[in-house]
Design an enzyme around this catalytic site. Sequence first.
Site, PDB file in Angstrom:
ATOM      1  N   THR A 147       7.729  -1.430   7.078  1.00 36.25           N
ATOM      2  CA  THR A 147       7.693  -1.713   5.639  1.00 36.25           C
ATOM      3  C   THR A 147       6.597  -0.873   4.981  1.00 36.25           C
ATOM      4  O   THR A 147       5.549  -0.646   5.594  1.00 36.25           O
ATOM      5  CB  THR A 147       7.398  -3.206   5.413  1.00 36.25           C
ATOM      6  OG1 THR A 147       8.469  -3.973   5.986  1.00 36.25           O
ATOM      7  CG2 THR A 147       7.298  -3.555   3.931  1.00 36.25           C
ATOM      8  N   THR A 166       5.297   4.588   3.066  1.00 41.16           N
ATOM      9  CA  THR A 166       5.560   5.635   4.067  1.00 41.16           C
ATOM     10  C   THR A 166       6.915   5.386   4.719  1.00 41.16           C
ATOM     11  O   THR A 166       7.720   6.308   4.904  1.00 41.16           O
ATOM     12  CB  THR A 166       4.430   5.653   5.124  1.00 41.16           C
ATOM     13  OG1 THR A 166       3.165   5.578   4.465  1.00 41.16           O
ATOM     14  CG2 THR A 166       4.484   6.926   5.962  1.00 41.16           C
ATOM     15  N   GLY A 184       4.292   2.186   9.248  1.00 47.26           N
ATOM     16  CA  GLY A 184       3.013   2.713   8.781  1.00 47.26           C
ATOM     17  C   GLY A 184       1.860   1.822   9.208  1.00 47.26           C
ATOM     18  O   GLY A 184       2.032   0.911  10.019  1.00 47.26           O
ATOM     19  N   GLY A 187      -0.798  -4.646   4.533  1.00 46.08           N
ATOM     20  CA  GLY A 187      -1.123  -4.397   3.131  1.00 46.08           C
ATOM     21  C   GLY A 187       0.040  -4.762   2.215  1.00 46.08           C
ATOM     22  O   GLY A 187      -0.159  -5.182   1.073  1.00 46.08           O
ATOM     23  N   GLY A 188       1.250  -4.648   2.745  1.00 45.71           N
ATOM     24  CA  GLY A 188       2.437  -5.031   1.979  1.00 45.71           C
ATOM     25  C   GLY A 188       2.872  -6.464   2.251  1.00 45.71           C
ATOM     26  O   GLY A 188       3.884  -6.925   1.718  1.00 45.71           O
ATOM     27  N   GLU A 207       6.836  -7.576  10.979  1.00 41.20           N
ATOM     28  CA  GLU A 207       6.522  -6.284  11.617  1.00 41.20           C
ATOM     29  C   GLU A 207       6.087  -6.512  13.068  1.00 41.20           C
ATOM     30  O   GLU A 207       6.504  -5.795  13.986  1.00 41.20           O
ATOM     31  CB  GLU A 207       5.407  -5.568  10.849  1.00 41.20           C
ATOM     32  CG  GLU A 207       5.841  -5.082   9.469  1.00 41.20           C
ATOM     33  CD  GLU A 207       4.703  -4.560   8.616  1.00 41.20           C
ATOM     34  OE1 GLU A 207       5.002  -3.880   7.625  1.00 41.20           O
ATOM     35  OE2 GLU A 207       3.527  -4.830   8.905  1.00 41.20           O
TER      36      GLU A 207
HETATM   37  C1  5RP Z   1       3.145  -3.460   5.222  1.00 42.01           C
HETATM   38  C2  5RP Z   1       2.380  -2.558   6.132  1.00 42.01           C
HETATM   39  C3  5RP Z   1       2.390  -1.101   5.838  1.00 42.01           C
HETATM   40  O1  5RP Z   1       2.827  -0.410   6.953  1.00 42.01           O
HETATM   41  C4  5RP Z   1       1.006  -0.660   5.458  1.00 42.01           C
HETATM   42  O2  5RP Z   1       0.529  -1.473   4.392  1.00 42.01           O
HETATM   43  C5  5RP Z   1       0.990   0.813   5.022  1.00 42.01           C
HETATM   44  O3  5RP Z   1       1.667   0.928   3.812  1.00 42.01           O
HETATM   45  P1  5RP Z   1       1.921   2.320   3.092  1.00 42.01           P
HETATM   46  O4  5RP Z   1       2.854   3.100   3.958  1.00 42.01           O
HETATM   47  O5  5RP Z   1       2.520   1.931   1.760  1.00 42.01           O
HETATM   48  O6  5RP Z   1       0.583   3.011   2.930  1.00 42.01           O
HETATM   49  O7  5RP Z   1       1.762  -2.966   7.089  1.00 42.01           O
HETATM   50  O8  5RP Z   1       2.960  -4.808   5.541  1.00 42.01           O
END
Ligand code: 5RP
Length: 228
Positions: free
Chosen positions: A28, A31, A82, A96-97, A103
């Site tokens: 998710t 990236t 990511g 972060g998401g 995941e």
């Molecule tokens: C989501 C994640 C993402 O992989 C992580 O936040 C990186 O995000 P991005 O690719 O937008 O920088 O763990 O839960």
Amino acid sequence: MTQDELKKAAALAALDYIVDDTIVGVGTGSTVNHFIDGLATIRSRIRGAVSSSEASSARLAAHGIPVFDLNGIDRIPVYVDGADEIDGRFCMIKGGGGALTREKIVAAVADRFVCICDASKRVDTLGRFPLPVEVIPMARAHVSRELARLGGQPRVRENFVSDNGNLIIDVHGLAITDPCALEGEINQIVGVVTNGLFASRGADVLLLAGAGGVERLARDASPDATRD
Ligand code: 5RP
């Protein structure tokens, strides 16, 4: 190159790791969104995907890539995702998401974890990025107290509910010197669903995009590292 262009370069490099005629594990984030768009260009080579979030499922479906229920799948050769931070031993902070729990579940089933990042995500010590912890709502105050006892400053993520209907507490100010130990310790707090440390199951391959290209790094095999 912009950060988004670096993310895209790392994401497209991951297409080289796809195993034909199999189900691909899909993470998710921004990236991974580039990865999903790239996956659509080789759609006929894969059976489909198992996804780690509603957002990724929707993007996969929009590209006509079949999305399977994990419970019907017994093998995922490759999981691509990511990270918010990744250290030299390929331990990561993720979430972060807010998709950390799903995941971690998909990653647990996968044979190989391919992490796709721009170079800003590479750190010596994890913890500058606040550590996400998914929490059952009624345990919010209890878990916050326990996280503070571990030395962090917990902050409930505002206006956010995970795909599983839970809260995310972001823990600031942790210097994570032993990621495996802390991952286990936080998971022992009653009311925690999981935390965003991916240490006991870290990445196997890191595709790290920087100004000089995409570095392809294998855990415990740095002499074989190559750069596109
Ligand atoms: C989501 C994640 C993402 O992989 C992580 O936040 C990186 O995000 P991005 O690719 O937008 O920088 O763990 O839960």
